[in-house]
Design an enzyme around this catalytic site. Sequence first.
Site, PDB file in Angstrom:
ATOM      1  CG  ASP A   1       0.743  -6.526   7.011  1.00 39.43           C
ATOM      2  OD1 ASP A   1       1.287  -5.760   7.832  1.00 39.43           O
ATOM      3  OD2 ASP A   1       0.754  -6.331   5.780  1.00 39.43           O
TER       4      ASP A   1
ATOM      5  CG  ASN B   1      -0.306   0.108   2.539  1.00 37.64           C
ATOM      6  OD1 ASN B   1       0.488   1.027   2.774  1.00 37.64           O
ATOM      7  ND2 ASN B   1      -0.611  -0.819   3.447  1.00 37.64           N
TER       8      ASN B   1
ATOM      9  CG  HIS C   1      -8.404  -1.868   3.852  1.00 36.22           C
ATOM     10  ND1 HIS C   1      -7.260  -2.218   4.541  1.00 36.22           N
ATOM     11  CD2 HIS C   1      -8.691  -2.915   3.043  1.00 36.22           C
ATOM     12  CE1 HIS C   1      -6.872  -3.426   4.147  1.00 36.22           C
ATOM     13  NE2 HIS C   1      -7.712  -3.863   3.251  1.00 36.22           N
TER      14      HIS C   1
ATOM     15  CG  ASP D   1     -10.480  -0.242   8.260  1.00 33.80           C
ATOM     16  OD1 ASP D   1      -9.640   0.100   7.404  1.00 33.80           O
ATOM     17  OD2 ASP D   1     -10.292  -1.203   9.036  1.00 33.80           O
TER      18      ASP D   1
ATOM     19  NE  ARG E   1      -4.571  -3.686  -0.371  1.00 32.82           N
ATOM     20  CZ  ARG E   1      -3.927  -3.887   0.768  1.00 32.82           C
ATOM     21  NH1 ARG E   1      -4.436  -4.677   1.683  1.00 32.82           N
ATOM     22  NH2 ARG E   1      -2.772  -3.318   1.000  1.00 32.82           N
TER      23      ARG E   1
ATOM     24  CB  CYS F   1      -6.066  -1.806  10.855  1.00 35.79           C
ATOM     25  SG  CYS F   1      -6.351  -0.487   9.713  1.00 35.79           S
TER      26      CYS F   1
ATOM     27  CG  ASN G   1      -7.477  -6.139   6.756  1.00 40.91           C
ATOM     28  OD1 ASN G   1      -6.468  -5.564   7.127  1.00 40.91           O
ATOM     29  ND2 ASN G   1      -8.480  -5.483   6.181  1.00 40.91           N
TER      30      ASN G   1
ATOM     31  NE  ARG H   1      -2.780  -8.465   5.571  1.00 43.48           N
ATOM     32  CZ  ARG H   1      -3.636  -7.769   6.317  1.00 43.48           C
ATOM     33  NH1 ARG H   1      -4.081  -6.599   5.889  1.00 43.48           N
ATOM     34  NH2 ARG H   1      -4.047  -8.218   7.485  1.00 43.48           N
TER      35      ARG H   1
HETATM   36  N1  ARG Z   1      -0.133  -3.555   5.817  1.00 38.30           N
HETATM   37  C1  ARG Z   1      -1.517  -3.938   5.825  1.00 38.30           C
HETATM   38  C2  ARG Z   1      -2.017  -4.074   4.404  1.00 38.30           C
HETATM   39  O1  ARG Z   1      -1.593  -3.336   3.560  1.00 38.30           O
HETATM   40  C3  ARG Z   1      -2.327  -2.946   6.602  1.00 38.30           C
HETATM   41  C4  ARG Z   1      -3.757  -3.360   6.772  1.00 38.30           C
HETATM   42  C5  ARG Z   1      -4.596  -2.317   7.449  1.00 38.30           C
HETATM   43  N2  ARG Z   1      -5.901  -2.806   7.738  1.00 38.30           N
HETATM   44  C6  ARG Z   1      -7.034  -2.132   7.616  1.00 38.30           C
HETATM   45  N3  ARG Z   1      -8.134  -2.695   8.024  1.00 38.30           N
HETATM   46  N4  ARG Z   1      -7.093  -0.949   7.049  1.00 38.30           N
HETATM   47  O2  ARG Z   1      -2.815  -4.912   4.080  1.00 38.30           O
END
Ligand code: ARG
Length: 262
Positions: free
Chosen positions: A61, A19, A163, A165, A134, A256, A67, A87
């Site tokens: 992560d 990201n 995301h 959130d 995503r 998150c 997530n 992930r």
């Molecule tokens: N490094 C993780 C990713 O890029 C961070 C996830 C953050 N989670 C969230 N619910 N916004 O997937």
Amino acid sequence: MPRLLMCPPDHYALRYEINAWMHLENQPDLALARHQWQRLYEQVRQLAQVELVSPAPECPDMVFTANAGLVVREGEVLLSRFRHAERRVEEPHFRRWFEEHGYIVHIMPDDCPFEGEGDILRAGERYLGGYRKRTQICAHRVASEYLGHEVLSLELVDDRWYHLDTALFVLDERTVVYYPGAFDSYARRVIEEHFDTLHVVEEEAMHFACNSVVIGQTVLMPEGCPLITALIERRGYRVIPIPMSEFIKSGGACKCLAMFLE
Ligand code: ARG
């Protein structure tokens, strides 16, 4: 008392870039990260019951449990299908945790990326869904079938808010706090049409103001967001600022790091 799922940051690390926030040359201070996670955990524990999933060494992560999936009804979860291979290795670990805790685990079709509560949030009888960065739009249809409720699909247009959130949270079933710049113009209209709104300015969105956990009348918010804090406090909420710098380097913060289990 609400129940949330968290994952201790034992194996948290920044090992890849998936990201706009993640840069290998900007490594988190892991001791400080542990401290920040602990602080959030203590706060959540005062307001809710916290379940812990064991961290896996190959999943740096996994600490971002939002997530893991989305609880679609009592005892049933729709497991995430991560967009990135980095992930996807988390999926069996989360799946095992849910199965061991008696959940019925629903699986997304293979070609339908979905990142759980990171991208679908509940607002009373309605759900808000982010897509494009995503989670893909197909996941909103599948999720709405399990939920038995419509998901309002909102397009995310800025790579920094990848995301839902990261760009929006639900304060109460009628009120949404969000950063308008993260959404396309029609998504902004959808939000304004359905909710009473509080707008976050870009600078505070960059401090992950929208990545807050609301439990009752308390809002756990990343520190550095005085403007939106004042607006929320005026509505009778208590806002607790939490230092989150070391998780923001990975593109995450308070919300998150926690998933609602009901
Ligand atoms: N490094 C993780 C990713 O890029 C961070 C996830 C953050 N989670 C969230 N619910 N916004 O997937």
